[in-house]
Design an enzyme around this catalytic site. Structure first.
Site: not given
Length: 1037
Positions: A453, A754, A758
């Protein structure tokens, strides 16, 4: 030499191996000296099966309570409920409802019972708590005493004596104890006191030493795993206590606590909802049902252990700890243990194969010694005359054969993996990474790709609004040093509507901390917007009190926007929306102009706003659009509109790149690990950050999620090798990318995540990395490693430690196999030729401890060095025992066998030994030389390919400690324990000779390293991402 073909039975998947594969390898392990110790750290499949059955029963019970509620419940007259008994303790504390009554209402979803007690307000009164103020800190002890604590039953940790008992279960040690007892029993009548005691007592003392060192090592490992297990269970939750919002551990929750729940949270106890915004709960872990549950007035019950799938809300805690169904379920989850790692399984296979060879050698050695002894008796015509001395000789032969098995079965191999992993996990904890699954530590060393990310991982996640476009003007937002209000040159109407958009449409809150200062609780993006609102002179509480919130659609990674519908004080409704600029801008047909009025959003104006967004994004700013729409009272209250909005402002939020990230990315590229950024942000923002981090190269490709997901499989196959940035992606896009990388390209993929959505990608990847600060509990539960500081540099440390574990185990295997081969052959050949073994049972037990427990401590716990990140990752299915290792093992074995063979068969002439003690001195020299060969070979094993074996040695205090302890104890054995260890004191010349024999193995190791060997599958000729394969060999090992 391809050793792998013998290990086909010992292949298991790193993640979620099948029960059939686990049972297959265990049945293949045929030779185990100590089954209890060898399988101490492996899953108990029978217990696991029992626990699964227990879990299914509990789930069925819950399902009945939740979905098939007893028909009788609907007909019970609320006024005719049975009486309940209140304890004196509860009555004195001011409570008017017992814990069991509270538990039964929530567990049974008894809505009539809840209404009988006056709903959530009535329950709050009965547990003496204000829903606005929350629990008072001073009340917590009495609440824990009356209603219980929020902890679950856990198995007590094993005490040290249990590990001693485990170590004593070794079959070979038990046989040696019997041999020792027989030796003493026969020796005392024949040789008298104390001479008759020495052989047997020496073996017994050696066994005690081996058992104690083994037990201490195992106990320390166990303590490390317990500490790590405690870290895994640390979960914090937001509560209101003493009118203040604060974070507390879920284990500190008490009945009466007002808990704030957000998307991705785990419900920490049983309770009743107070208020919510579209709260959706996933109860599958409790009930087994995959259908999410909407929480509202008629379904207000929340069960511990369930997950918030969407929305947010507050709840009143009613039941904690073992009174909850989750507590009973957690008790079953403690059973069964954890899955073994691929390396543990593979080394069980290696130990089994070598054990079979060693057993064969031991049997043959005993037969050769015994037959030779009997033949000699027959030649002397003494075959019919047997004395106790003859019995003692045969017992000695049997003890030597058993001790060969002790040395030959490398019990320490699979246990060294556990030791190395425990050490690495503890060190990683200090480096801010919590390893949840042991196998992840191994697998991370093979990672060839990291999908990361952007926000919070590559960037600091400390966000501030840097620029704002409003009323057709761009303004730089700069807080004043004196803390005064920041003046925005806009009409008052536009400023008011902006403040409403900021304060009404937020999932975060501005609260007072203990010092009375404003504190913002919420996500970094929301915090940045609320800080802007406060900077502009806004009053959060006043704004929130002005309107009534009717409906909230919280932000999630699929919608990429947050919307709220409010009732205005003067009548009418107003919808606010904020989110990803391109998405929210498409919902607008009006814009606030420079006079503060709403005007149609023309194509030219639309393009102008798009250019503003792209301009902000190219400066690495995250962009958000804030919009509103006025509705009349007759509008459908349940639906927030999807279009017809008026654009208020575009904000650019600065989220700086973390210090050290660029260097960490470069380290990954050098190590053959491709870094790909997968983000939900605007593509221009993503590209700007990726360039700054060194991820996006001139020939790299950046795509948007919608474009990627619409590609055909062939197009994906073509673009993925060059893909470095994916922007505006959904969790599904991340999952697709991970699947393609693993299945099509054979990559070992690490993925960061997070959010709740996900979880599938984290589960699908080889290594799931959840963020500790920004990550939801759902993401953390699906992950293999939790990055506690959310920092990309920490991920690189995990990769480095993963490689270190793999290399350290290879070093240890190389060292131990060398000792195995030499000890086996020298004793076998000597027995066959001379009729006696040069190494006694006591000496072999000491050698076994050097190569087993002490060797593992020295080599399996070496800290990583930077050179580890200058080599390519280990590929899937690659041979663990490499050609380089075989070269070193065979080379060192040949040297040691030649030297020890010469000493054994011609040592007296070489060393000019004579007299009655010549044989004893020679055997002591052979034993001493053998031990020093292992000491120096242990140092050689620190580097399998590189010439400089001393680099970083001073950083490994454990290695130095083991070396010093080994040498000191060797001196004591030779010089002072001669009667017990069958040694005699040596002159300083012979000591020097023994040390020199060991030391010569070091220059020989240098020569051996220049012998070229095939690399197998270690190096890829070309990395598919366009990076050149790194050179490998002595200079870069």
């Amino acid at each position: 030499m391809d050793f792998e073909k013998f290990l086909k039975e010992f292949d298991v998947e790193p993640k979620n191996p099948s029960e059939a594969a686990i049972r297959r390898w265990r049945s293949a392990v045929s030779i185990v000296k100590n089954r209890r110790r060898r399988f101490r750290m492996t899953a108990d499949l029978d217990k696991r099966s029992e626990a699964e059955q227990k879990k299914l029963k509990i789930q069925e019970k819950i399902r009945v309570a939740l979905y098939v509620q007893k028909a009788a419940l609907h007909f019970i007259d609320a006024g005719a409920r049975g009486e309940y008994t209140l304890s004196d303790e509860a009555r004195k504390a001011g409570f008017s409802i017992p814990a069991d009554e509270l538990a039964s209402i929530v567990r049974g979803h008894d809505i009539k019972g809840l209404k009988f007690h006056g709903g959530v307000e009535g329950i709050a009164r009965k547990v003496s708590v204000s829903l606005d103020e929350g629990v008072h800190e001073s009340d917590i002890p009495i609440r824990q005493k009356v209603f219980g604590i929020n902890r679950f039953t856990e198995k007590p940790p094993r005490i040290f004596l249990m590990f001693v008992w485990d170590a004593l279960q070794d079959l070979t040690l038990i046989i040696l104890m019997v041999c020792a007892a027989l030796s003493i029993g026969v020796g005392l009548p024949t040789e008298g006191w104390p001479a008759g005691m020495y052989d047997g007592l020496g073996i017994l003392l050696s066994i005690i030493l081996v058992v104690m060192v083994t037990a201490i090592s195992d106990y320390k490992q166990s303590m490390q795993f317990i500490d790590l297990d405690r870290e895994k269970k640390k979960i914090s939750i937001q509560v209101t206590r003493d009118e203040k919002r604060q974070k507390v551990s879920i284990y500190d929750l008490v009945v009466g606590d007002v808990v704030h729940l957000y998307i991705g949270d785990q419900v920490p106890a049983d309770g009743i909802f107070i208020s919510n915004h579209s709260l959706v709960i996933d109860e599958s872990c409790l009930s087994g049902e995959s259908e999410p549950v909407n929480i509202y007035d008629e379904k207000p019950f929340l069960l511990s252990g369930t997950k918030v799938q969407d929305g947010s809300g507050t709840m009143l805690v009613t039941t904690v700890g073992m009174r909850t169904e989750w507590g009973k379920l957690m008790e079953t989850l403690n059973e069964g243990g954890v899955d073994e790692t691929p390396l543990q399984v593979k080394l069980n296979g290696v130990a089994t194969i070598i054990g079979k060879i060693g057993l064969s050698f031991a049997v043959v050695t005993f037969l050769v010694l015994a037959i030779r002894f009997m033949v000699e008796k027959a030649i002397r015509h003494e075959f019919t005359h047997w004395s106790s001395a003859d019995a003692l000789t045969l017992i000695d032969y049997f003890a030597i054969a058993v001790t060969i098995i002790v040395v030959a079965v490398p019990e320490g191999l699979p246990l060294a993996v556990t030791l190395s992993l425990a050490f690495a996990m503890k060190k990683l904890m200090n480096d801010r990474a919590l390893v949840r699954h042991l196998s992840a530590c191994e697998t991370m060393g093979s990672a060839s790709c990291i999908c990361t990310d952007k926000t919070g991982t590559l960037t600091t996640n400390h966000m501030v609004v840097n620029k704002i476009w409003i009323c057709t003007k761009i303004a730089d937002v700069k807080p004043k040093e004196d803390g005064s209000i920041f003046q925005l040159e806009t009409p008052e109407r536009a400023l008011n509507i902006l403040l409403q958009a900021i304060f009404q449409n937020t999932g975060s809150e501005v609260v007072k901390d203990k010092e009375g200062k404003n504190t913002i609780i919420g996500t970094p993006t929301e915090t940045a917007l609320l800080e802007l609102g406060l900077l502009l002179g806004g009053d959060f509480k006043a704004q929130r009190n002005e309107v009534k919130i009717i409906k909230v659609e919280p932000f999630n990674s699929v919608r990429k926007k947050m919307s709220v519908l409010v009732a205005l004080p003067e009548g009418g409704l107003r919808a606010f929306c904020k989110g990803a600029s391109e998405i929210v801008l498409e919902m607008c047909d009006k814009v606030i102009d420079d006079s503060g009025e709403s005007v149609p959003l023309s194509e030219e104006k639309f393009q102008e706003v798009t250019d503003i967004i792209n301009g902000f994004a190219s400066e690495a700013l995250r962009t958000l659009c804030l919009v509103f729409k006025d509705l009349n009272d007759s509008s459908d209250e349940n639906n927030i509109p999807e279009n017809g909005y008026t654009l208020i402002a575009v904000v650019g939020i600065k989220d700086p790149v973390r210090p050290g990230v660029k260097e960490a990315v470069q380290t990954c590229l050098t190590a053959g690990i491709t870094v790909r950024m997968v983000t939900g942000d605007n593509i221009n923002t993503a590209k700007a950050i990726a360039r700054e981090c060194g991820i996006l190269t001139p020939d790299g490709v950046a795509v948007e999620g919608p474009e990627f997901r619409n590609m055909s499989p062939d197009e994906m196959k073509r673009i993925i090798p060059q893909l470095q940035v994916m922007a505006r992606s959904l969790p599904l896009d991340k999952h697709t990318l991970v699947t393609q990388l693993r299945n099509t390209f054979g990559e070992v993929v690490a993925v960061t995540g997070d959010g709740t959505n996900d979880a599938p990608a984290l589960h699908e990847s080889d290594i799931g990395l959840a963020m500790g600060l920004a990550g939801t509990e759902v993401a953390k539960e699906s992950a293999d490693v939790i990055i506690l500081d959310d920092n990309f540099s920490t991920i690189v440390k995990v990769a480095k430690w993963g490689r270190s574990v793999y290399i350290n185990i290879q070093k240890f295997v190389q060292f131990q196999l060398t000792v195995n081969i030499v000890a086996l052959i020298i004793n076998f050949v000597s027995a066959c030729i001379s009729g006696s073994a040069p190494l006694t049972a006591v000496q072999l037990l000491w050698v076994n401890m050097i190569m087993d427990t002490l060797g593992a401590l020295a080599l399996a716990t070496e800290p990583p060095n930077d050179a580890l990140m200058e080599r390519l990752p280990v590929g899937r299915g690659e041979s663990f025992i490499t050609n380089v290792m075989w070269r070193n093992i065979i080379g060192q074995s040949i040297y040691q066998l030649i030297v020890l063979g010469l000493l054994n068969f011609d040592g007296k002439q070489l060393l000019r030994l004579s007299g009655s003690e010549a044989t004893d001195v020679l055997n002591t020299v052979i034993f001493n030389s053998f031990v020093f060969c292992q000491v120096f070979n242990e140092i050689n094993s620190r580097e399998m390919e590189k010439i400089n074996i001393f680099r970083g040695m001073l950083n490994s205090w454990l290695f130095i400690g083991v070396m010093v302890a080994t040498v000191v104890f060797q001196v004591i054995i030779v010089e002072f324990l001669g009667n017990l260890a069958s040694t005699v004191p040596l002159s300083w010349q012979l000591w020097l000779f023994c040390v020199l024999i060991g030391a010569v193995s070091m220059p020989i190791a240098v020569v051996i390293k220049f012998i070229p060997v095939g690399k197998g599958t270690t190096a890829k000729p070309n990395h598919h991402d366009g990076y050149e394969a790194l050179p490998s060999g002595p200079e870069l090992a």
